[in-house]
Structure formats: C-alpha cells, structure tokens
Scaffold this motif. Structure first.
Motif, PDB file in Angstrom:
ATOM      1  N   ASN B 123       0.772  -1.444  -0.236  1.00 34.92           N
ATOM      2  CA  ASN B 123      -0.325   0.300  -0.037  1.00 34.92           C
ATOM      3  C   ASN B 123       1.039   0.719  -0.065  1.00 34.92           C
ATOM      4  N   PRO B 131      -3.931  -1.127  -2.119  1.00 36.76           N
ATOM      5  CA  PRO B 131      -3.789  -1.700  -0.948  1.00 36.76           C
ATOM      6  C   PRO B 131      -3.785  -3.362  -0.579  1.00 36.76           C
ATOM      7  N   GLY B 163       2.913  -1.578   8.274  1.00 40.94           N
ATOM      8  CA  GLY B 163       1.382  -2.002   7.583  1.00 40.94           C
ATOM      9  C   GLY B 163       0.491  -2.667   8.066  1.00 40.94           C
ATOM     10  N   LEU B 164       1.273  -3.555   8.944  1.00 44.30           N
ATOM     11  CA  LEU B 164       0.627  -4.495   9.984  1.00 44.30           C
ATOM     12  C   LEU B 164      -0.816  -3.871  10.822  1.00 44.30           C
ATOM     13  N   LYS B 165      -2.140  -4.591  10.643  1.00 43.27           N
ATOM     14  CA  LYS B 165      -2.575  -4.769  11.999  1.00 43.27           C
ATOM     15  C   LYS B 165      -2.762  -6.092  12.686  1.00 43.27           C
ATOM     16  N   ARG B 185     -12.210  -4.617   5.792  1.00 49.08           N
ATOM     17  CA  ARG B 185     -11.245  -3.317   6.144  1.00 49.08           C
ATOM     18  C   ARG B 185     -10.175  -3.695   4.697  1.00 49.08           C
ATOM     19  N   PRO B 186      -9.653  -2.500   4.196  1.00 50.19           N
ATOM     20  CA  PRO B 186      -9.350  -2.328   3.414  1.00 50.19           C
ATOM     21  C   PRO B 186      -7.831  -2.773   3.733  1.00 50.19           C
ATOM     22  N   ASP B 187      -7.199  -2.608   5.302  1.00 48.39           N
ATOM     23  CA  ASP B 187      -5.706  -2.788   5.816  1.00 48.39           C
ATOM     24  C   ASP B 187      -5.582  -4.571   6.159  1.00 48.39           C
ATOM     25  N   LYS B 259      -2.478  -4.146  17.657  1.00 48.34           N
ATOM     26  CA  LYS B 259      -1.889  -3.084  16.825  1.00 48.34           C
ATOM     27  C   LYS B 259      -2.495  -2.615  16.212  1.00 48.34           C
ATOM     28  N   PRO B 260      -3.391  -1.041  16.285  1.00 46.05           N
ATOM     29  CA  PRO B 260      -2.855  -0.662  16.737  1.00 46.05           C
ATOM     30  C   PRO B 260      -3.383  -0.699  18.132  1.00 46.05           C
TER      31      PRO B 260
END
Lengths: 337, 347
Positions: B123, B131, B163-165, B185-187, B259-260
């Motif tokens: 992304n 994404p 960049g990671l959750k 979600r897009p991430d 995360k977060p």
C-alpha cells in the motif's frame, strides 16, 4: 506474431531509446543527479522484446529493479519510473493500476508469487468473451532463480494452471556470482519440466526471437493452458549497479568474449540487411532517443522531494491513532528546522 | 443457511423488551460462521490455505465452506506458506480480499518475507493505489500439548512491522465479530486465534457487535488492572475471581487490538486502578508487554503507585507439552505479579 516493417522499426526505436536512457542514467549517477541505478545495458532486446508483447488493456507485469526497458516498451512515463532511482519514492511514482506495471520490486524474487496470485485472480474472474484470459508476466534473473519463492511460484502456477509468463533474463551474473554457481546445468528453463510446465529458451539478444517466444508464451497462457517459462539468454554488459565494480570478478577480456555481439547493433545490422531501414532512419531514431533523454533528464532534475507527510499517509488505508500522533509530532518538531 | 451440525442453539432472552439474537457456540463455530457470512456478503472474498477445503482445516474452522461456496472461493493450496501469502498480494492487486490461513503460528515464519516486505508495504510502495485487504488467520499461542512450532506467540513480531494490524479475540463473541470486521477492512490484519479456546463455548450476540475497535473492560475493579489478550483473558478473569475472595478487586482489560493498541482505554483503566499487570504467553524480552508498559508510563506516570509488572512466558523456545504449564503464565504466577504491584512501596 508476424512482425511487419513498422513494428520492426518501432522495436528498433524502443531499443535505441532504452540504450540512450540507460547510459544516461549511469551518467546522472556519476554527476550526482541520482544516488544509484541498476543498468540493463545489453538486455535491451530481452526487455523491449518481451514488454512489447504485453496488452496493457488487460495484462499485468511484475518487474524487478532492472526492467527500465520493459517499462519503456509498455509506455510508462520515464520520469515517474526513474523517480525510484532518484530516491524520491520506493516503487516509483508511476501509477501501477493504470500502467499495468507493478511497483519496482527490490526484493530478489519478491514479486514472482504476486504474479501467480494476480493471474489466479484473473482466472477466477472468468475468461473474456473470446474465451481468453489476461496474463501476468513476471521478471527475474538467474540469481533470483535460486530463491525458494521461485519454486513456490512455479509450483503454485503450474498446479493451479494460472496464466503466468515467467520471463527469466539469464544475464550470466548475479552481482559477482556467475550463472554456473546458481544454476547447475546452466538452464532455468530446464527446471520447468519438473513442474509440468512448458518452457522455451531463447536467444535473448535477438529481439525478434524474444518477441516471437514471448508471444507464443502469452498465447498459451491466454488460452487457459497454464503458465510458461521463457528463458532469455543474454549478458549483463554493465555493472550490477552504479555501486558495483565488475573488475573485481571478471576481466575486460572475459566481458568482450562472453557478451557476444551488442543486441542493438545486431538488430541494426539485420534491419539494414533486410532492407527494413536505412541510415537515415537509424540517424533519426538516435536523434529521437537523444531528445527523449534530454526531456527525461530535465524531468528527473525537476523532481522535488515528496512532502514528509507522505511517510505517514500511505502506510494504511485507514490510519491508526498512534501513527497520527507520530505524524503530528513530526510536523510540530520539524517546523523548527 | 447455518449448518445444523454446528450445534448452535438460539436462546430466548428479552431484556428491555427488545428481541435479541444470542446464540451459544464455541469459538470454532463462531469463526466458521463469521467466514460463512463474509463469503456470503462479499463475492470478492476468498478463503484458502493448507487443508482448508475438503478437510475444513485441521481445526475445522473452514468446515463446510468449500461445499457451500465451491472450490473457486475456498481452496486448498500447495503446502507452502510463502506461496500462500505471496499469492494473497497478487490477488489483492487484482481486487480480491484474501482470508488465508496459516495452519499454525510457527508456520508463519516461512512466509515472513512476504508478510513483512510485501503485505506490510505494498500500500505504501504504491502510494495507496494498491491496498492489501488480507485477513491472515493464524491459530496462535500455546496450551494444547502440540509438537514444536505449534504454540508460538508472534504478536510482538507482527506488531513491530509497519503496515500490519494485529488483533486477537478472547471469546466466541469477539471471534465472530472481530473476524467479520477484519475481513471488511482494506488493510492487512493478522488475526491471531487462541487455539486453546477453540472449543470453549460462549454466548454470541449476533446482532450486537459492540465496539469493534479498541480494548474492552471485561471486569471492573479498582485495585489493579490486568491487561491481557487471547487465551490469557479468561485466565485473568479466573484470577480476578479468586482475588475477589480476598477482597482484591481486579479490573481485567481485554486489549483485543494489539496494533493499534488502544492507548486511551489502557490509560483510562490504569488511571483508575493506579496499578497494572500485563500478562502474555510470549517471551518477555521485547514482548508486547514492554509496549503496554511504555504506554502506561507515558500516560499514567503521575498516578502510578507501582512499576508495571509483566507476567509472561520466558525467553526460551516454547517448551514441549510436559512443560508448557510451567511456561504459560498460570494462576499462581499472575497472583504473585499482582501481589508485587499491591505491596510495592516507594523508597
């Protein structure tokens, strides 16, 4: 693909433009305009010839960091492409979705699996009205062929019959290590048989042969017959990068001996012999290439740094409070600089 | 649409006269149902991995999905984790939302290059144009007497990667709603499933997800906050129950998102209790407990009555089954940690 005179001339123009720009980029680095560059000198036929086959209305290409010739053949804006070498933005500033060229990939063999995923996704979308599929073409070299991801990618693609063209540029060297220290037997194409995959080894310095081999590979994949591997045998005439010193691992005599005839010169000679083009055409092609080089250089010179906020803007689609806080703190503290 | 063999039973509950849809089910059933509904909702979602198709996954989380949605949407891949994750990147670039499974936590290691260098960065590299909607399910943590590499806790490793959750559910209700949320979600989200809790049943309120982001106070108290996630949440609740017999009222905070991290929720709880014990299965050094302690220091320094205590696994390779009860924080070790923060005296 039966190449007409206009197409042959177009290929020559592309190769000369790429040669000019490639040499120029090395000079830019020496002059301090860009911090580094990975020349593709000697691989013009392999890159232009393969990139020329791509249908940018439906296919997708996954490059490494040495595919300027492919990008140029696909019509990617060269200032946006070169921006990665100016350290403006990793991956380059060109729009990958519109150009159909994935961001420049610095991990050796990193994007080969992406091509397999993309192609599988294309297959899941179903064929076009004429029964054909979009094709993903992915580039890697003889050095990268040692990576485990290459094995996984070829195996996945073959098992899933994904429309992928694996385009190998066997250029003889992985930085300082010669092909025989990467590939026992010397042929990456020979490995395809083990995956139940079609493959072809082609003279990568013969642009017409590259176009023909790549076209056949695309046709095979398009028709839903699964992946194909094309191994273009070529030679990396320059250093690995502008930081490299080939004198430490090969002599000039070895270079002259192993490189063979220059692919651009070879194509020029062939076009002349076949009566496809004459001296006036060659001169005009060179002038056009020089004009383009000037234009790209000016564009690269004019490239400013991206605003620092972009460090934070593109990490996620949906940012996080912690990241927002870091961005806020960065803004606040950098204002004093 | 929900299969009979899932043993889900709808319970009639009528608080405040509102019709509610609460079902008792195991976490395995909750996750299965979340995947079922996600595949139903979004035709661009795909479920794939090792043995997730015909077999339904070694933990049966994907049971029945291939029969219902076909082998285009739900498929077995060759046995190679880098291939699975690398393929997810390309699928994302082609507009698909992948929900791949890595069969066990330790099997994520062969895919680290693709997870860190590609999924976490595409992304960014593409300036937001490409994404990476990838929901990576990872049966995680220990507690099932499994072979080596089947009991790892990788949250700090993933949380450290830009960049990671990262999220880890603690109950069937959380598992059902968090997976549906992550998959919308897009991430990229690393979804860490506490495998030792797969078969524990709990009530899932199908209609009322509650807040999807941030942490959740799952037990209120005033003497100290226990911060935990995944399987450690239920253990901390057990501890709180025992401590209550001695008059110690512990608050239990399910961190949920690793995360977060919900810094505000964390600070709100610790500001109230003025003491904190963070509990995790992963090794202590550079574990997520260190990040939690740092956030508490930043936000609650003035109100803290004691240094933040960490009750964690040890800096050793995850041990064989016979020793895992010694390794995973148990009730006694958590109680000792609580005792240390309660008895701490300055100077």
């Amino acid at each position: 693909m039966n190449l007409g005179k206009d197409q042959l001339r177009e290929l020559y123009r592309l190769m000369v433009a790429v040669r000019q720009l490639d040499r120029s980029a090395v000079s830019w680095q020496r002059q301090g305009l860009i911090p580094g560059y990975a020349p593709e000198l000697g691989q013009e036929a392999a890159q232009v010839g393969s990139g020329y086959v791509v249908d940018t209305t439906r296919d997708f290409v996954f490059p490494t960091y040495r595919e300027m010739g492919v990008a140029r053949a696909m019509g990617v804006d060269m200032v946006e492409y070169m921006s990665t070498h100016k350290a403006t933005w990793h991956g380059g500033l060109y729009n990958p979705a519109e150009t159909r060229l994935a961001p420049i990939q610095a991990v050796v063999a990193g994007s080969v699996l992406h091509a397999v995923g993309w192609a599988h996704g294309a297959r899941l979308n179903g064929p076009a009205d004429d029964g054909t599929y979009p094709v993903a073409m992915t580039y890697f070299g003889d050095g990268a062929s040692s990576q485990g991801d290459i094995h996984e990618a070829m195996n996945f693609a073959a098992v899933m019959k994904a429309p992928v063209v694996f385009f190998v540029q066997n250029n003889g060297w992985a930085i300082s290590v010669p092909t025989e220290r990467q590939v026992a037997g010397g042929s990456v194409a020979a490995r395809a048989a083990g995956y139940g995959m079609e493959s072809v080894q082609v003279d990568g310095d013969d642009v017409v042969a590259v176009v023909e081999a790549t076209s056949r590979a695309f046709a095979h994949a398009r028709e839903g017959n699964g992946p194909v591997l094309v191994e273009a045998m070529t030679y990396r005439r320059g250093p690995h990068s502008t930081s490299d010193d080939p004198g430490r691992y090969r002599t000039l005599d070895e270079e002259r001996n192993d490189a063979g005839e220059d692919p651009v010169e070879r194509f020029r000679r062939q076009l002349e012999a076949d009566g496809v083009a004459d001296a006036a055409f060659f001169a005009e092609a060179l002038e056009a290439a020089k004009a383009e080089e000037e234009q790209v250089r000016a564009g690269v010179e004019a490239l400013g740094s991206r605003p620092g906020t972009e460090m934070f803007d593109y990490v996620f689609q949906e940012s996080t409070p912690a990241l927002d806080e870091q961005a806020r703190q960065w803004r606040e503290e950098s204002e004093h600089v | 649409m929900y299969k009979d063999n899932q043993e889900g039973t709808t319970m009639e509950m009528e608080p405040a006269g509102a019709a509610v849809n609460v079902v008792e089910m195991s976490m395995q059933q909750a996750l299965n149902r979340a995947l079922m509904e996600t595949l139903e909702r979004d035709p661009k979602t795909l479920v794939f991995g090792e043995d997730v198709g015909r077999l339904g996954g070694v933990f049966r989380i994907t049971d029945g999905l291939q029969a219902k949605f076909g082998s285009d949407r739900v498929f077995d891949t060759p046995l190679a984790e880098s291939g699975i994750l690398g393929m997810s990147v390309g699928l994302a670039m082609a507009g698909w939302h992948s929900i791949p499974e890595v069969q066990f936590d330790g099997f994520a290691y062969p895919a680290i290059n693709q997870i860190v260098c590609q999924i976490g960065r595409m992304n960014y590299r593409s300036r937001g144009i490409m994404p990476m909607p990838i929901t990576l399910r990872v049966p995680s943590f220990g507690g099932i007497r499994a072979p080596e590499h089947h009991g790892e806790s990788l949250e700090a490793l993933f949380a450290h990667v830009p960049g990671l959750k990262v999220v880890s559910p603690s109950t069937p209700h959380e598992a059902y709603h968090q997976l549906k949320y992550a998959a919308s979600r897009p991430d990229p989200v690393i979804f860490m499933e506490p495998k030792s809790r797969y078969w524990q049943k709990g009530e899932v309120d199908l209609d009322n997800a509650g807040e999807r982001t941030g942490s959740a106070v799952v037990r209120e108290g005033k003497h100290a906050t226990l911060v935990a996630w995944g399987a450690m949440v239920s253990r901390c609740l057990q501890v709180a129950e025992l401590a209550a017999e001695d008059g110690i009222e512990l608050e239990v905070l399910d961190l949920r998102w690793l995360k977060p991290i919900d810094a505000e929720g964390l600070a709100a709880s610790v500001s109230k209790t003025r003491r904190a014990v963070v509990v995790h299965e992963a090794p202590r050094t550079s574990g997520l407990g260190a990040e939690v302690a740092a956030i508490i220091n930043e936000r609650c320094f003035r109100t803290l009555r004691a240094p933040v205590e960490r009750v964690t696994g040890f800096d050793v390779p995850y041990p064989s089954g016979d020793l895992e009860d010694e390794y995973i924080p148990n009730i006694d070790r958590i109680l000792f940690g609580i005792q240390r923060v309660l008895e701490y005296r300055r100077g």
